[in-house]
Scaffold this active site. Structure first.
Site: not given
Length: 478
Positions: A257, A366, A391
């Site tokens: 990323d 998560d 997300k």
């Protein structure tokens, strides 16, 4: 129907007269343009066509892009991909990303099936609907899918259409996207989030031997979002220099990323590098740290292999859950760490509960939660974490994403809107974070395609002007 019959049915003569009168009252400098716009607003918006295609995400993995057309314009949206690599399985609690499973193309990760479903089934169901009615559009897709995990239509197909419709709804209301999202969520105000900016990557995202996934900086001490980005970016570039000096120019590698991946295997080595970079940038005390452990990846049975990436694993660096708690406690004592994401395996609820109760930092769920409302409900009841990592492609629609955020906030949790491993240049999550006032956004390093999210937040802050509010020290409850 003849032209005259059409004119009579829709009362166009009266509407044209009203438009002319409105132009006169407004003393319009360009009456024809004014009348045309006035007439356009008088027409009810409807979705006329939905066209999808396969594009590539930041990791070269196929994903879905949609153009949604109304009788007034066209609106584009693309969705990120989950943490997939060729032939990698989906996380078991994720909403399903529909992929082709044709190993002859993109290792089975093509999305032509999802594209076809959008162009046929979803388009047929939604054409004629008002794009302002977000919940009705999303519910129509949910009803068409009829599964809990979006396995018929695919969460990637549904989300791309849902986001495109959200953009169309905002345009019809003539308001910014974040304001439309704020209205959908029932909020009266907007907040610029504190960015969680990744500066060092490990796990599968970096070429180093670091077990944990990310070390991030959070500029809480900034006065506004623009300064927050300045602080983080300057630290990021100082970190490059620090790594080069200490490890050599060939060790300043870059992760998936855009974050840095020096050849380190110990988390404290990485933290020390970041602390030195913060100090050189002159932001000591104004920037805090956050960790994304992603411990599920190195959980073996009931222990955690901290050397799982090492080339010569001795098998001696296994830690129990209790030992991890001790390690995290010491890290939070020795470093300005205020948030840790997924510190244990996705099903290790007990150790997560114990660590959360110590209140050393924000504990973000998560893999444990997967943005799934039922798992969030269980975690709230059992006190196994105190923050949600949202997300949106794990949920499948904008409406459901808003609802799970409300669920978390009702429990006084923190909320982090998050990017994915495979990103596109769509900046929707920036508007989402502002519109629902999460106070935190995790969008990767300040480079590559990730920068589109940060740049959009800079634009939003400029647009809000004196009304812009940066979450800052109120990052958990803006």
């Amino acid at each position: 129907m003849s032209v005259q019959e059409y004119l009579d049915k829709h009362l166009l003569s009266r509407k044209i007269e009203d438009a002319v009168n409105a132009a006169v009252r407004a003393k319009a400098p360009d009456p024809i343009l004014f009348i045309a716009n006035h007439m356009k607003k008088a027409v009810s918006p409807v979705i006329t066509k939905i066209k999808a295609r396969q594009i590539l995400d930041s990791q070269g993995i196929p994903t879905v892009e949609v153009d949604l057309f109304t009788n007034k314009g066209s609106y584009r949206a693309s969705v990120p991909s989950s943490d997939v690599s060729p032939s990698a399985p989906m996380a078991i609690h994720d909403a399903i990303e529909l992929r082709d499973s044709d190993n002859a193309k993109y290792f089975g990760n093509g999305v032509s099936k999802a594209v076809s479903i959008i162009n046929d089934k979803i388009s047929e169901a939604l054409v004629g609907m008002d794009p302002q009615q977000q919940s009705q559009i999303d519910q129509a897709m949910i009803d068409l899918d009829k599964t809990d995990n979006k396995s018929v239509l695919g969460a990637n197909a549904m989300l791309a259409v849902s986001i495109a419709a959200c953009k169309a709804g905002a345009a019809e209301k003539e308001v910014p996207l974040y304001k439309h999202i704020s209205d959908l969520s029932g909020k009266s105000s907007t907040v610029l989030p504190v960015p969680m900016i990744t500066v060092i990557s490990g796990r599968k995202h970096g070429g180093d031997n670091l077990a944990v996934q990310e070390i991030m900086v959070m500029p809480l001490g900034a006065t506004d979002f623009a300064e927050a980005m300045q602080m983080a970016v300057e630290t990021y570039h100082h970190l490059k220099a620090v790594i080069t000096e200490k490890h050599g120019p060939t060790e300043c590698n870059v992760g998936d990323d855009g974050s840095l991946a020096p050849d380190i295997s110990c988390i404290t080595d990485g933290l020390d590098l970041v602390i030195e970079a913060i100090d050189r940038a002159g932001y000591n005390g104004r920037i805090k740290l956050a960790l994304n452990i992603a411990a599920t990846d190195f959980c073996v049975g009931k222990k955690y292999d901290m050397d799982f990436k090492g080339p010569n694993k001795s098998g001696q660096n296994f830690k129990t859950g209790e030992e991890l708690i001790e390690m995290y406690t010491k890290l939070c004592t020795d470093y300005p760490i205020i948030s840790i994401s997924q510190p244990f395996d996705k099903d290790d609820w007990e150790n997560s509960k114990v660590f959360t109760a110590l209140e050393h930092c924000q504990v973000v769920g998560d893999d444990m939660l997967m943005s799934n409302s039922r798992r969030v409900e269980r975690a709230i009841k059992d006190f196994t974490c105190n923050a949600l990592l949202l997300k949106v492609n794990q949920v499948g629609t904008v409406t459901e994403a808003i609802e799970v955020v409300k669920q978390a906030k009702d429990a006084n949790w923190g909320v982090v809107v998050s990017n994915r491993s495979g990103e596109t240049d769509d900046s929707f999550i920036s508007d989402l974070a502002v519109g629902i006032g999460t106070g935190q956004i995790k969008a990767g390093a300040p480079s590559g395609e990730r920068i589109s999210k940060y740049n959009q937040l800079l634009r939003i802050e400029e647009e809000l002007g004196s009304g812009a509010v940066y979450a800052g020290q109120n990052w958990r409850s803006p």
